[in-house]
Design a protein around this motif. Structure first.
Motif, short mmCIF file in Angstrom:
data_model
loop_
_atom_site.label_atom_id
_atom_site.label_comp_id
_atom_site.label_asym_id
_atom_site.label_seq_id
_atom_site.Cartn_x
_atom_site.Cartn_y
_atom_site.Cartn_z
N ALA A 249 0.82 -1.22 0.00
CA ALA A 249 0.00 0.00 0.00
C ALA A 249 0.85 1.26 0.00
N GLY A 250 2.17 1.10 0.17
CA GLY A 250 3.05 2.26 0.08
C GLY A 250 3.55 2.82 1.40
N ALA A 251 3.41 2.05 2.48
CA ALA A 251 3.86 2.53 3.78
C ALA A 251 5.36 2.85 3.76
N ASP A 252 5.75 3.79 4.63
CA ASP A 252 7.16 4.17 4.75
C ASP A 252 7.90 3.35 5.80
N GLY A 253 7.17 2.49 6.47
CA GLY A 253 7.84 1.67 7.47
C GLY A 253 6.84 0.82 8.21
#
Lengths: 337, 337, 337, 337
Positions: A290-294
């Motif tokens: 989903a594009g999470a940064d971490g």
């Protein structure tokens, strides 16, 4: 803002609204529709203006047009932020993994875990020394002893230490040992605490409250930013809904939404977000997709003996396998862009 | 507790569970069903035991049998409590009405309001001096100046002063002026603050968090009671749901539920619970009919000029008429018993 | 089931419960705890037994131990099911993509879309001919004309046709043209309709109701299975929560949960699940990463002119790029197993 | 409608929006703010126009100004409606009480109940002959036999018969025996069924779906009104929230809200709304105090032997005492006006 009048509002009522708008330093603009009148209020918005207009007679609703937060907004900054501490980086294309036990239980436990999660790819170590517990009779954490154990683990591994601070009185103590101060979901609107961590020169991981709207979440971040601390990471950890088969409902659509609205990095917590170990790997990989940064993940040497949250913790092998899946998905998606 | 094993759990897994139950100081009792095995754990429950059992292999669910709170429970005390301060009484058949503005704005405003609500039957005066606001840019209250104005209003009217305390650092200051310390909904699980007000010898009005379960609400009260302060009132002020036509959803069934589970008085807040002035009188009267021990209502001399929450505040006349309806309903119901 | 008695329940009350349990054809087993008595009811569960026990005096709660559905359960079947129609396959390792417009609007629109989605990798075509609309004044669909257009698109492309049936009176007509009958979220507990599609020899795509629990969802499937139709796909399309920035909250943890409980394939609908075109690709890829067996996506030649749901529809290019991301993630994850 | 453009939307995008507004037969009016442009769309609203505008490039949100329902609105009719059938009257100052068992179980049971509830003041008799049950394995009702028993009870007592119709195929049969057709909460958006009962000349009791918004609820009523049947009563029976200590959360603020928006009578169902017999009397009285036009209550000669919903049913004595409280509160409130 748009002030929508009731059907049948009188001219006098419309006039009062227009005057109030002007008195607030905005510019009023009256539009007469076939069924209703609306008054547009043009100018920079401040939140309490909404209240000032909503109370007037004949007003049906006040519709804000502009987001109530400023420093947190993507518009204002123009590009995504990256938060960096030691080897940990998250945001603006960087992906950071925070892993470790719910509670620090012993030096051995935390050191073992630090080594294992680092080997598998984590760049930060989580572990609770001060534990917010629903019951006063539950284990409350090792406190400063726990902080020291975390610091020792950092000294050996260079993992950034992420740990929760529960009260203003503990901020200095926690900041002495930790690299990132975590604000728990229950304290998301503890404004005194937000102000206190805003005044400390260390990054903050701000967890979304279980029933916080996105505006409330971003305004909580704004409290921290407003004190001069620019390094805030937003952590989606699930919301309270009618669902009973998970501890919380983890809404991954928060990722694209927040990326559209704010420059702050978005970290997902599939451990609290699901409450079941068996769901964690799938939801961790989904968060990445989903594009999470971490990610922030609960990992314990032996979940079945954990003092808290064992039912949602991965063991070392489970974490390693999850990281493999996370990594292949990240690489696959990167190959397309 | 009842530990429900998965279908197909092995004998060895059942044995491990039974041993863990015994190791926790409880007594295990294995029941073999046609499809599943359950292990009953007999003895006094402590919350974190649930976690310790849930993590074991082959366990499907752990079902608590006994309430996790003790001092808050009706069973333990045996009869309802009444909280008394100055002329204010609530609980055990006594009905207390707390009224006043969202924010203290001026001495004149608060004195006028105090006189008006007292004349209409209120026994306590509310007014925010420290305001928790969603946005850092909104009005944050008059702070100590506001507290002094409240104290002056008490000195004239003998109304008990109810005002919010937002942080541990403010507890002594607020306690110096107030008669009842209010914990806001956003701080219901701010455990440091609960402990701090638990250590002060003044009654506490604890508001339910917008997504708190009843167990969480009662355990928050337990934190206060556990510090030695027996005078806690529970305030239902609405929960967050999908409904958009009200600010929160006000569940009056909380009244009969809490009366069955706890001895603590139950106060209803129809102002925050609905968010619309026009709904407040109906819901106030409904709360009385449902058996509430008291009400907390926002009242302002001129809601259309209020600095906060005017859209859910009654004016003096509206408050007086509401009190008339409240009173006739109380009398009517009393005539039956 | 476990029947938990109130604290202080009398021996006579316990005896009545035990007798009721035995009278229901189960075997009662009384366990005396330190604070409460529980009565275990051993034997095969039927749902209404819960009610029969809950009403008895002295009973505090009845806790079901076994799932209320049978044919839908993974335990009973032992392995996941795959639903196949024409080129469409979903479940048991097969991944199916259903794409197309919210409403069938014209032959040209549906044929164009069918060609485009097939080219990008879809194996089924969606399109509404009978449209359930919140308002009676909204466009209600082209009805049989729409069905004929869908059938024509299938004849050209061999895509399986998935379309909604809204009432029992339409089942035969829709089944004449469609390959998969869709039950919309609002009809998930329209039991007459579930029975009707259960009696038809075509696969069913059952959408989860916006506030359905997982047990209710699986029992709705059970209604269809119970009529002799084994080909049911479960579609998670989001639940109603307090969140306002998405149309619904899309809980992807439904995927691992359902895979653990049922053999039926799980299809995710990111279009309705988010309500915003810009979120759809991220959530589609996340669904794949979470292990979904398929996707259903709204695709329109020109979303800005769509007669319904354009704000959550992809155009052809958006769909093609989404499919690329879906495919690389599927391949990446497959490479690990 | 108000169309809010994104910050940074281009002049060309604004122009396209204004043109679309005009093309829809509305009149566009562009307002340039300091941060954003909004386009007001003046004229009569139709729901799908919202979609048509939301999809355009550069549009951030579309805010409806006018309610989407017409015939259900208080504005259109100008005064509250009263529904009358036999001795039952509800609305416009009349208060109607519908009481009876969840399921019709036998002639003796329904006749006994009819006599008892009539004696205590009910004017209508409820009883399920067709039962929508979550599980296909639960008791589904006595069907036409049950309807005949209800009709016999009416013939003796003159109570109006209120009973549920589950499918379009049953409407004629149920209408043959019943005086009021009930649409259950699960079928609130079963539009085929709404249309079918709209075409029958008998009053309809429409239950709110467990996650329906007020607009959806009123639009469901609009479906019935739109078929020519003016006699619709709205029944609030609780919504699904995170609360677990009640079956549903019963929001009594629906009463003042609906009275402000619609002329249709509002009936409260405290039995389903709470799910616990002990809460029903308090919530029934609270509903009256909140201004409800009627109540629907589950009453059974012996709840502990009821075939369904016994845990939320009153026995005769409980119903009689509840009615006494209801009556004194109604009289007390009437004495004020």
């Amino acid at each position: 803002m748009i002030v929508v009048m009731e059907t049948g509002a009188t001219d006098a009522q419309v006039k009062v609204v227009a005057q109030r708008v002007d008195a607030l330093g905005l510019k009023s603009h009256v539009i007469v529709g076939t069924e209703r009148v609306v008054v547009a209020a043009i100018g920079e918005k401040r939140e309490h203006f909404k209240d000032s207009l909503e109370v007037l007679e004949g007003v049906s609703a006040v519709v804000p047009i502009v987001a109530p937060y400023k420093m947190a907004s993507l518009e204002v900054r123009g590009e995504p932020s990256c938060i960096e501490v030691l080897d940990f980086k998250a945001g603006a294309g960087q992906f950071g993994v925070i892993a470790g036990p719910c509670s620090v239980e012993s030096e051995d436990q935390i050191l073992q875990t630090a080594r294992a999660v680092k080997a598998a790819g984590a760049t930060a170590l989580r572990g609770g020394a001060f534990k917010p517990r629903t019951s006063p009779y539950s284990f409350q954490g090792l406190k400063e002893d726990g902080l020291k154990m975390l610091a020792a683990a950092r000294d050996e591994t260079n993992l950034a230490i992420v740990t929760e601070v529960m009260g203003t009185g503990d901020v200095d103590l926690v900041a002495k040992y930790a690299d990132v101060l975590q604000i728990g979901a229950r304290n998301m609107q503890n404004y005194r605490l937000l102000e206190a961590v805003g005044a400390v020169g260390k990054p903050v991981l701000l967890k979304r409250g279980a029933s916080a709207t996105m505006d409330e979440f971003l305004l909580a971040a704004e409290y921290i930013l407003n004190e001069g601390n620019p390094d805030v990471m937003l952590c989606e950890r699930g919301i309270r809904t009618f669902e009973e088969h998970t501890r919380f409902t983890l809404p991954l659509a928060s990722v694209p939404y927040l990326h559209r609205k704010t420059h702050l990095p978005v970290i997902i917590d599939p451990s609290h977000g699901t409450g079941h170990t068996y769901m964690v790997p799938d939801m961790a990989v989904a968060a990445v997709a989903a594009g999470a940064d971490g990610l922030i993940l609960e990992v314990h040497p032996d979940p079945s003996s954990a003092m808290s949250d064992g039912y949602q913790s991965l063991n070392f092998e489970g974490f390693e396998r999850t990281m493999q899946r996370v990594n292949v998905v990240r690489q696959a998606l990167a190959s397309l862009s």
